[in-house]
Design an enzyme around this catalytic site. Sequence first.
Site, PDB file in Angstrom:
ATOM      1  N   LYS A 139     -62.151  13.909  33.646  1.00  0.00           N
ATOM      2  CA  LYS A 139     -61.990  14.595  32.363  1.00  0.00           C
ATOM      3  C   LYS A 139     -62.774  15.911  32.363  1.00  0.00           C
ATOM      4  O   LYS A 139     -62.277  16.946  31.903  1.00  0.00           O
ATOM      5  CB  LYS A 139     -62.471  13.704  31.210  1.00  0.00           C
ATOM      6  CG  LYS A 139     -62.347  14.363  29.840  1.00  0.00           C
ATOM      7  CD  LYS A 139     -63.037  13.558  28.757  1.00  0.00           C
ATOM      8  CE  LYS A 139     -62.282  12.298  28.405  1.00  0.00           C
ATOM      9  NZ  LYS A 139     -62.847  11.621  27.208  1.00  0.00           N
ATOM     10  N   PHE A 188     -66.616  14.009   9.308  1.00  0.00           N
ATOM     11  CA  PHE A 188     -65.520  13.615   8.410  1.00  0.00           C
ATOM     12  C   PHE A 188     -64.240  14.327   8.842  1.00  0.00           C
ATOM     13  O   PHE A 188     -63.527  14.907   8.027  1.00  0.00           O
ATOM     14  CB  PHE A 188     -65.872  13.943   6.963  1.00  0.00           C
ATOM     15  CG  PHE A 188     -67.144  13.299   6.486  1.00  0.00           C
ATOM     16  CD1 PHE A 188     -67.159  11.992   6.038  1.00  0.00           C
ATOM     17  CD2 PHE A 188     -68.347  13.992   6.517  1.00  0.00           C
ATOM     18  CE1 PHE A 188     -68.327  11.388   5.611  1.00  0.00           C
ATOM     19  CE2 PHE A 188     -69.527  13.401   6.094  1.00  0.00           C
ATOM     20  CZ  PHE A 188     -69.522  12.092   5.642  1.00  0.00           C
ATOM     21  N   ASP A 247     -69.854  14.380  29.533  1.00  0.00           N
ATOM     22  CA  ASP A 247     -69.103  13.126  29.520  1.00  0.00           C
ATOM     23  C   ASP A 247     -69.154  12.528  30.918  1.00  0.00           C
ATOM     24  O   ASP A 247     -69.099  13.262  31.916  1.00  0.00           O
ATOM     25  CB  ASP A 247     -67.652  13.364  29.094  1.00  0.00           C
ATOM     26  CG  ASP A 247     -66.945  12.084  28.684  1.00  0.00           C
ATOM     27  OD1 ASP A 247     -66.752  11.880  27.477  1.00  0.00           O
ATOM     28  OD2 ASP A 247     -66.591  11.295  29.579  1.00  0.00           O
ATOM     29  N   CYS A 290     -60.742   5.324  12.993  1.00  0.00           N
ATOM     30  CA  CYS A 290     -61.818   5.284  11.993  1.00  0.00           C
ATOM     31  C   CYS A 290     -61.677   4.159  10.970  1.00  0.00           C
ATOM     32  O   CYS A 290     -62.535   3.274  10.894  1.00  0.00           O
ATOM     33  CB  CYS A 290     -61.895   6.630  11.273  1.00  0.00           C
ATOM     34  SG  CYS A 290     -62.507   7.973  12.310  1.00  0.00           S
TER      35      CYS A 290
END
Length: 427
Positions: free
Chosen positions: A35, A149, A30, A257
């Site tokens: 972070k 998902f 990242d 989402c």
Amino acid sequence: MKVIVVGAGYVGLVAAACLSQSGHQVVCVDKNIKKIEALNNGIIPIYEENLESIVRESLGNNNLQFSSKIFVSSDIDMIIIAVGTPTLPDGRVDLSQVYNVFREIVNVVDHPIIVVMKSTVPPGVGEKVKKVFLNKSKVPISYISNPEFLREGQAVWDWYNPDRIVIGGDDRESIKKVLKLYSDIDAPRCIMDITSAEMVKYASNAFLATKISFINEIANLCELVGADILPVAKAVGLDKRIGGQFLKAGLGYGGSCFPKDTRGLDFVSTINGHTFNLLKSVIEVNFKQRIYAVRKLINHLGTINGKKVGVLGIAFKPNTDDTRESPAIDIIKMLVDEGADVVAYDPVVGSEQCPLPEEITLTNNYEVATKHAHALVICTEWPEILNIDWEEVAGHMRDPKVILDGRNCLSKSLLVELGFKYLGIGR
């Protein structure tokens, strides 16, 4: 296998942690250096059940590392992309982070490798990426679509207990290698072409959003005709053709989402010459549900100008600190515009995570939000809210002691007995 995961957000961090726990060697990348430093010290920037313990264990056994740069050594088997794909104001999906990663990959890769797309991208992007970026690579790069998902708050559980694993690709050997990532997971494997795999993600989220907006419309109609949405939804959901999940009336969907993917699919539909009227209605109904709740509160208070309103729950759902597209944020802004004195409570969310107006007080103590309040709005069904001593709250609230239960999660009979004016959704 040895894997690089690009992106340390909700999806990337969970993917990296769970893959490392399954025995793969993972480097999570990242660009946010602070972070990465925190993660290398076992400090998790998001609230996700069981994630912190997995990260710390995998750091301890050297299965997981964090870096701010993509280093592709010769023993790396694949690169998983899990960067953000936010929605732009006009509904387009912002793919700049995805494209930047591909530019970097093409420049640094020096041996054949598989790139796995976990980020949610519109149907057709995979084929575009192959033509624009991968075909220019000096070495073969195979592209696989592998949508996620994961539900925020239950992402780790969902990783190991998925309803299905969707793989989109046109190279059998690459598909076989990607499936090895999930060798310890028992779930149906759905193999298809790249664009179809991309469509599965959007279609799934659009359908679930449709169920939510549908039951909210039924709830609003229930109020007009004198029906109660709770037994109605339960009976409807017992029909095996329909199912009870996502048939819970309330303030509508939020999070990273559903709002993004419904708007994104609507734009994809329009740009391809299809008018997705059903999806447009789903989006409209969801937005109006917040307005409906505020109007309902005003109707029962007469006016909220100068009155204290406690908003309980800021995260868009329990067990996460994510406030993106949270119904609570919209409701708070509308209450402020109407002149209310708003105090917001959430057991996890802090001011650094929540883009609230400056005049709003945000607290992790529910008593601060409820004391001397004329009304309360329940926006998130946190256990800490469900287990509040409502008799004690009744003693230090001001009349008319209105509770707008935006999630239909409290006992109406108990609250009425304690002297509250109870307002539910569809009740």
